[in-house]
Design an enzyme around this catalytic site. Sequence first.
Site: not given
Length: 353
Positions: A82, A133-135, A159, A163, A214, A293
Amino acid sequence: MKLLITGGAGFIGSHVVRLFVTKYPEYQIYNLDKLTYAGNLANLSDIEHAPNYTFIKGDITDAKFIDDMFAELAFDGVIHLAAESHVDRSITDPMSFVMTNVVGTVNLLNAAKNTWAAGASGFDGKRFYHVSTDEVYGSLHNPDEFFTEETAYDPQSPYSASKAASDHFVRAYGNTYKLPVVLSNCSNNYGPNHFPEKLIPLMIHNIQTNKPLPVYGKGENVRDWLFVVDHARAIDAVFHNGRLGETYNIGGFNEWKNIDLVHLLCEIMDRKLGRPKGTSAQLITYVTDRAGHDLRYAIDAHKIMNELGWQPSLQFEQGLEKTVDWFLENQEWLDNVTSGNYQKYYESMYANR
Ligand code: NAD
Ligand code: TYD
């Protein structure tokens, strides 16, 4: 085995719940989900009546609710998915990411620690698995580099920062309280039930409805894409055979520049919709780049492959065809999630319970 899966009504969680409910009929699977905009029970309609499956509507930020649920149901294991998961939303509303991803995770850790420690067998045979996540590793700039399990954390978005914080808490509970934890960090997933705010389902939807596509910035950002069912299979492997205290990176060795991926989707969609070649690509529109980004994500998945024998089952082109077919065949699902109808429906269904 009484297993709690959080976030099971969402994109990845629904594939994990389905895999565990069907593969392990001897387990009791509890799916805890708040049913935010991103989660709906239509994702699980095929298994909702399975005798080993129970849905619980609830919010992981509510510590008392979580403590009471653990006390009542005495889970043996947790697979925690979640989360608030969309980077663009984290830029406009970071606090909801702190609440669910950080506070919610700590609530689950506390409940697991306290109920397991108070039980007759303590932490024996218990397992808290945190899906990440890999982020958290930040952005790669050198083309020869990959994220390994040793890469230093360097999150760049609200985000990924939330995490990363949750991953740190999970490891801290493993270290401090000896809670039996295991973690995995996966690259970008795609496949059926993907919420159409993320790149691939958004592009499929917009191509189909002749809306602009986009592409942020110059479209040169790179992501490493994995079919969601292969992620669910990896989660199965890590939950059952991953070594406690360890982290496993999961990815498909499948890097694509966004603009190349969008062109590939346009080609597939032209073919499926019977449009002349090149029609959908005319919808591509370069828009202002996402703030901060990340340029490139790429996972080195050798550890899970060598240690647990996992590997992706699908080539990307096959997976993408399957995904496009699923979206074209499930127009009603798409209409209901984009209009918010599912959310309203499930909210009213649970309002008086
Ligand atoms: P998702 O947004 O599709 O689903 C999240 C689910 O969590 C939804 O069902 C939502 O209702 C539920 N949820 C949100 N807040 C909650 C709360 N406070 N209490 C209870 N339930 C709540 O996300 P996803 O893409 O399926 O990602 C699942 C997990 O996998 C996340 O932890 C994410 O960080 C991680 N992950 C995702 C990807 C990806 O490509 N999507 C890649 C790697 C890791
Ligand atoms: P996304 O699916 O949001 O996943 P993440 O940001 O977690 O990797 O985005 C994937 C890539 O696509 C990312 O580089 C941002 C880009 N993108 C676009 O170019 N246009 C869009 O409309 C979206 C949603 C994403």
